[in-house]
Design a protein around this motif. Sequence first.
Motif, PDB file in Angstrom:
ATOM      1  N   ILE A  22       0.838  -1.211   0.000  1.00  0.00           N
ATOM      2  CA  ILE A  22       0.000   0.000   0.000  1.00  0.00           C
ATOM      3  C   ILE A  22       0.867   1.254   0.000  1.00  0.00           C
ATOM      4  O   ILE A  22       0.613   2.213  -0.750  1.00  0.00           O
ATOM      5  N   LEU A  23       1.899   1.266   0.827  1.00  0.00           N
ATOM      6  CA  LEU A  23       2.756   2.451   0.928  1.00  0.00           C
ATOM      7  C   LEU A  23       3.536   2.695  -0.357  1.00  0.00           C
ATOM      8  O   LEU A  23       3.746   3.849  -0.759  1.00  0.00           O
ATOM      9  N   ILE A  24       3.971   1.626  -1.015  1.00  0.00           N
ATOM     10  CA  ILE A  24       4.671   1.773  -2.300  1.00  0.00           C
ATOM     11  C   ILE A  24       3.745   2.387  -3.338  1.00  0.00           C
ATOM     12  O   ILE A  24       4.101   3.312  -4.064  1.00  0.00           O
ATOM     13  N   TRP A  25       2.512   1.852  -3.400  1.00  0.00           N
ATOM     14  CA  TRP A  25       1.527   2.399  -4.335  1.00  0.00           C
ATOM     15  C   TRP A  25       1.223   3.862  -4.014  1.00  0.00           C
ATOM     16  O   TRP A  25       1.152   4.705  -4.921  1.00  0.00           O
ATOM     17  N   ALA A  26       1.037   4.162  -2.735  1.00  0.00           N
ATOM     18  CA  ALA A  26       0.708   5.530  -2.327  1.00  0.00           C
ATOM     19  C   ALA A  26       1.826   6.500  -2.701  1.00  0.00           C
ATOM     20  O   ALA A  26       1.574   7.603  -3.185  1.00  0.00           O
ATOM     21  N   ASP A  27       3.075   6.078  -2.492  1.00  0.00           N
ATOM     22  CA  ASP A  27       4.213   6.936  -2.811  1.00  0.00           C
ATOM     23  C   ASP A  27       4.292   7.212  -4.311  1.00  0.00           C
ATOM     24  O   ASP A  27       4.526   8.351  -4.734  1.00  0.00           O
ATOM     25  N   LYS A  28       4.049   6.193  -5.123  1.00  0.00           N
ATOM     26  CA  LYS A  28       4.107   6.357  -6.577  1.00  0.00           C
ATOM     27  C   LYS A  28       3.000   7.259  -7.094  1.00  0.00           C
ATOM     28  O   LYS A  28       3.139   7.905  -8.129  1.00  0.00           O
TER      29      LYS A  28
END
Length: 241
Positions: A22-28
Amino acid sequence: MIINAAILEDNILFANQLKNLILIWADKNSHNFNIDVFNSAENLISGNTKYTYYDVIFMDIQLQPDVPSAITGMDIAKKLRLSGFDNDIIFITSYQEYVFEGYNVNAFNFLLKPIQTDKLYPVLNSLIEKYSDKQYVFKNRQSIVSIPYANIITITSNLHEINIMTSNDTYTDRSSLETIADTLPKSFVRCHKTCIVNLSHITKIEKNTIFLSNKKLQTIGRKYLTTLKNSYLTYIMGGGI
């Protein structure tokens, strides 16, 4: 926009993997998630935990699957709904047959284990799309400000600007009431040619005066008096519009 999320999952390794995805997606995608992980239902719903703080809870249905009498995620979801939690629940499960049961607790969506990004990302996109409707966002040279609609008390016009008043601050944006009116939730109603009021922040209407939650008063224009009173009566009698 900040989304406050919880993950209820007894497998900590899996919970942390989901959190990282989730955090990777949110950052991107330039989104901001605050995520807390809970390994038991007791930690989520008891003690000092304020579960109403969370916009969304990712919840494993099969908590402690090796314990026949263990409480399930579906049980927890039902308790949360009965307690008044009306934010989003996304179930995590290895068994597709649980999907239909989720309708009983108004689940936002389901994710099947093992979590695949091509399944997770559309769910996150839908979640962001939903919550973007709950924010008023404006930009100036110094900053980008996101204000939850629920926090806005009134929006008033001042020449070519609008003043957005919340309980703690007033923000100024270059716009007009006519431009913004069609983008607002239904709880916002025109009460004057220079003012739109949030019905959820009205504590009383007396003659042509509105008493607001921040102890301020707002005059109702004669043209808007009947419509506003009817809208407010509908709102308080029906629990919302």
